[in-house]
Design an enzyme around this catalytic site. Structure first.
Site, PDB file in Angstrom:
ATOM      1  CB  THR A 149      89.869 -38.825  58.265  1.00 53.10           C
ATOM      2  OG1 THR A 149      89.403 -39.963  59.188  1.00 53.10           O
ATOM      3  CG2 THR A 149      91.137 -38.660  58.377  1.00 53.10           C
TER       4      THR A 149
ATOM      5  CG  PHE B  74      80.542 -36.747  53.057  1.00 51.49           C
ATOM      6  CD1 PHE B  74      81.159 -37.398  54.192  1.00 51.49           C
ATOM      7  CD2 PHE B  74      79.200 -36.952  52.766  1.00 51.49           C
ATOM      8  CE1 PHE B  74      80.340 -38.032  55.153  1.00 51.49           C
ATOM      9  CE2 PHE B  74      78.294 -37.488  53.707  1.00 51.49           C
ATOM     10  CZ  PHE B  74      78.749 -38.101  54.744  1.00 51.49           C
ATOM     11  CG  ASN B  75      84.986 -35.572  55.969  1.00 49.79           C
ATOM     12  OD1 ASN B  75      84.185 -36.658  55.842  1.00 49.79           O
ATOM     13  ND2 ASN B  75      86.255 -35.759  55.901  1.00 49.79           N
TER      14      ASN B  75
ATOM     15  CG  ASP C 244      89.464 -40.360  55.157  1.00 48.05           C
ATOM     16  OD1 ASP C 244      88.504 -41.080  55.525  1.00 48.05           O
ATOM     17  OD2 ASP C 244      89.388 -39.039  55.078  1.00 48.05           O
TER      18      ASP C 244
HETATM   19  O1  RIB Z   1      84.811 -36.334  50.916  1.00 47.52           O
HETATM   20  C1  RIB Z   1      85.666 -37.382  51.457  1.00 47.52           C
HETATM   21  C2  RIB Z   1      85.529 -37.520  52.983  1.00 47.52           C
HETATM   22  O2  RIB Z   1      83.893 -38.005  53.151  1.00 47.52           O
HETATM   23  C3  RIB Z   1      86.240 -39.134  53.318  1.00 47.52           C
HETATM   24  O3  RIB Z   1      86.890 -38.649  54.544  1.00 47.52           O
HETATM   25  C4  RIB Z   1      85.425 -40.013  53.330  1.00 47.52           C
HETATM   26  O4  RIB Z   1      85.825 -41.023  54.356  1.00 47.52           O
HETATM   27  C5  RIB Z   1      84.136 -39.501  53.705  1.00 47.52           C
HETATM   28  O5  RIB Z   1      84.249 -39.545  54.996  1.00 47.52           O
HETATM   29 CA    CA Z   2      86.098 -40.231  56.443  1.00 47.49          CA
END
Ligand code: RIB
Ligand code: CA
Length: 309
Positions: free
Chosen positions: A123, A164-165, A239
């Site tokens: 996550t 983002f991840n 997540d």
């Molecule tokens: O874009 C959302 C993700 O980015 C989630 O996992 C949040 O915790 C951040 O890590």
């Molecule tokens: Ca996350």
């Protein structure tokens, strides 16, 4: 027989709630928590994982992993999660310690110990997962499934194109998405269907427990960024969607699509390019989350988080 999982995370408000759900669900056996940089630096994400474990009264082992991406510069999301990465509630000083050994070594060890049985639930950035695959290629065919939060079939949240991840480490994501492992993706197109609006936050507070209150305070802080940037009255619990899929897949509508990662810098850097209309003729390689029953999702969260004190 519970599903064996390793939760790889960057706590982070929604990672913390994903961990709460996983550890409170008899359908899952969490072999360990592996931590990666992401929302904040590794030092804070590991500290936050220890804090969450402390609050839950769990003994699950926690391993520190990668502190930076494979190639690109490290980005972070203090603007969303605050300087500590878990801004909002009081954070107790954890009494427990991290396990010796690296997260990547733990992932490799557990997949070899339980061939075909371990589901990886990343996550955060995919750096630990990619490193494990590269350090010990033998594990790739032995991983049962990867169920991740990341990407999107449409817009991004950290750039116009990327979530983002994935954007944290596009090169790692490319390795993971190209690996021959059954992969389920909970992208923003799905997770944005789960805003923690005030009436839902109130359900956690109404539990009248320490963990219920902690959850409510996490969500009240997490809402601030989402109100300012997106104009929403609640933050999506991104997540926890990945964990919920393993517990109640009937809450989800999914489809098989070809998804590839743009790992070249530019406007689409870090994009999960989903061939939604099958126009490329490329083989579908990812089970993509399309819809979630948000009310059912919150019923599950409240029920399971309600089992903590
Ligand atoms: O874009 C959302 C993700 O980015 C989630 O996992 C949040 O915790 C951040 O890590
Ligand atoms: Ca996350």
């Amino acid at each position: 027989m519970p599903t064996k999982i390793i939760h790889d995370c960057d706590p982070g408000h929604d990672d913390a709630i994903a961990t709460m759900l996983a550890l409170a669900s008899p359908e899952l056996q969490t072999l360990g928590i592996t931590v990666v940089y992401g929302n904040v630096g590794l030092e804070r994400t590991t500290q936050n994982a220890l804090v969450v474990r402390e609050i839950l009264g769990s003994k699950v082992p926690i391993y520190a992993g990668a502190d930076r991406p494979l190639v690109r510069d490290r980005i972070s999301a203090e603007a969303v999660h605050g300087k500590s990465g878990l801004e909002g509630p009081h954070l107790p000083t954890p009494t427990g310690k991290l396990e010796d050994g690296h997260a990547v070594g733990f992932i490799i060890e557990q997949v070899l110990k339980y061939p075909g049985e371990v589901t990886l639930v990343p996550t955060g950035a995919l750096t630990n997962i990619a490193l494990a695959m590269r350090m010990e290629p033998k594990i790739v065919p032995l991983i049962r499934q990867i169920v991740l939060m990341g990407g999107s079939i449409d817009i991004g949240n950290w750039s116009p194109s990327a979530e983002f991840n994935i954007l944290c480490d596009p090169h790692a994501a490319k390795i993971v998405f190209e690996a021959a492992v059954p992969l389920m993706m909970c992208g923003l197109n799905l997770t944005h269907q789960t805003p923690a609006i005030p009436s839902r936050v109130a359900r956690f507070r109404a539990l009248g427990t320490r963990v219920g209150e902690f959850t409510a305070q996490l969500l009240e802080f997490f809402r601030q960024h989402h109100r300012e940037v997106f104009g929403w009255e609640g933050a999506p619990i991104h997540d926890a969607c990945a964990v919920a899929f393993l517990i109640k897949p009937e809450l989800f509508k999914t489809g098989m699509y070809n998804v590839e990662i743009e790992a070249n810098e530019g406007l689409a850097y870090g994009r999960t390019v989903c061939d939604y209309w099958h126009v490329t003729g490329k083989k579908p390689n990812v089970e993509v989350g399309l819809e979630i029953d948000a009310d059912g999702f919150y019923d599950l969260l409240v029920e399971r988080i309600g089992t903590y004190r």
